[in-house]
Design an enzyme around this catalytic site. Structure first.
Site, short mmCIF file in Angstrom:
data_model
loop_
_atom_site.label_atom_id
_atom_site.label_comp_id
_atom_site.label_asym_id
_atom_site.label_seq_id
_atom_site.Cartn_x
_atom_site.Cartn_y
_atom_site.Cartn_z
N GLY A 1 25.33 -38.74 -8.56
CA GLY A 1 24.78 -39.96 -9.14
C GLY A 1 23.64 -39.74 -10.12
O GLY A 1 22.95 -40.68 -10.48
N ILE A 2 23.45 -38.47 -10.53
CA ILE A 2 22.42 -38.18 -11.53
C ILE A 2 23.08 -37.62 -12.79
O ILE A 2 24.22 -37.16 -12.76
CB ILE A 2 21.33 -37.22 -11.00
CG1 ILE A 2 21.93 -35.87 -10.61
CG2 ILE A 2 20.58 -37.85 -9.83
CD1 ILE A 2 20.91 -34.82 -10.22
N VAL B 1 27.07 -39.35 -15.44
CA VAL B 1 26.51 -38.93 -14.16
C VAL B 1 27.53 -38.12 -13.38
O VAL B 1 28.74 -38.26 -13.56
CB VAL B 1 25.99 -40.13 -13.33
CG1 VAL B 1 24.86 -40.84 -14.05
CG2 VAL B 1 27.10 -41.09 -12.98
N ASP B 2 27.03 -37.27 -12.49
CA ASP B 2 27.90 -36.44 -11.67
C ASP B 2 28.14 -37.10 -10.31
O ASP B 2 27.73 -38.25 -10.08
CB ASP B 2 27.33 -35.03 -11.53
CG ASP B 2 25.95 -35.00 -10.87
OD1 ASP B 2 25.56 -35.98 -10.21
OD2 ASP B 2 25.25 -33.99 -11.04
N SER B 3 28.77 -36.38 -9.42
CA SER B 3 29.13 -36.96 -8.11
C SER B 3 27.91 -37.26 -7.24
O SER B 3 28.02 -38.00 -6.27
CB SER B 3 30.09 -36.02 -7.37
OG SER B 3 29.46 -34.77 -7.14
#
Length: 139
Positions: A18-19, A14-16
């Site tokens: 949250g996905i 996930v990225d910053s």
């Protein structure tokens, strides 16, 4: 008929926000391709380790319908959309546990002779493996 593979979204995916980072969808598809080949009795390493043919990726596209988040249990479904004389188009659908489409992808692989790096027909052994894994192979 499709082949299905389950996976879970991990923290590292996930990225910053949250996905799932967008490129991970292609990783889920390739993981499913490898699982399908294994289920069909033709593990990827048997193709890569000295086989006389290969199927490099020549086109990739994806549409993202809904976010995939940390901890989501996903089912990745693969079908053969098209079997050309020298290519295979795989269509993927990434689904949530509830069956909601999260993303779709299409990956096109050329089929080549490894020694000459020229197009060739899809080997019958590959078609047989796809069928053993439960895929419907278009004529």
């Amino acid at each position: 008929m499709a082949f299905e593979h389950q996976t879970t979204v991990l923290f590292s995916q996930v990225d910053s926000v949250g996905i799932v980072f967008f490129a991970r969808a292609f990783e889920y598809c390739h993981e499913t391709l490898e699982a399908m080949l294994l289920a069909g009795g033709m593990p990827l390493h048997s193709i890569l380790d000295g086989g006389d043919w290969a199927m490099p990726l020549v086109h990739a596209e994806a549409d993202y319908k809904r976010p995939m988040r940390l901890g989501d249990r996903l089912t990745v479904r693969v079908d053969i959309e098209k079997l050309g004389p020298g290519s295979i188009t795989f269509a993927y659908t990434i689904l949530s546990e509830a069956g909601e489409t999260r993303a779709t992808a299409k990956l096109v692989h050329a089929v080549i002779d490894r020694k000459r790096f020229k197009a060739r027909r899809v080997p019958q052994a590959a078609i047989d493996a796809f069928r053993r894994a439960g895929l419907t192979v278009p004529e």
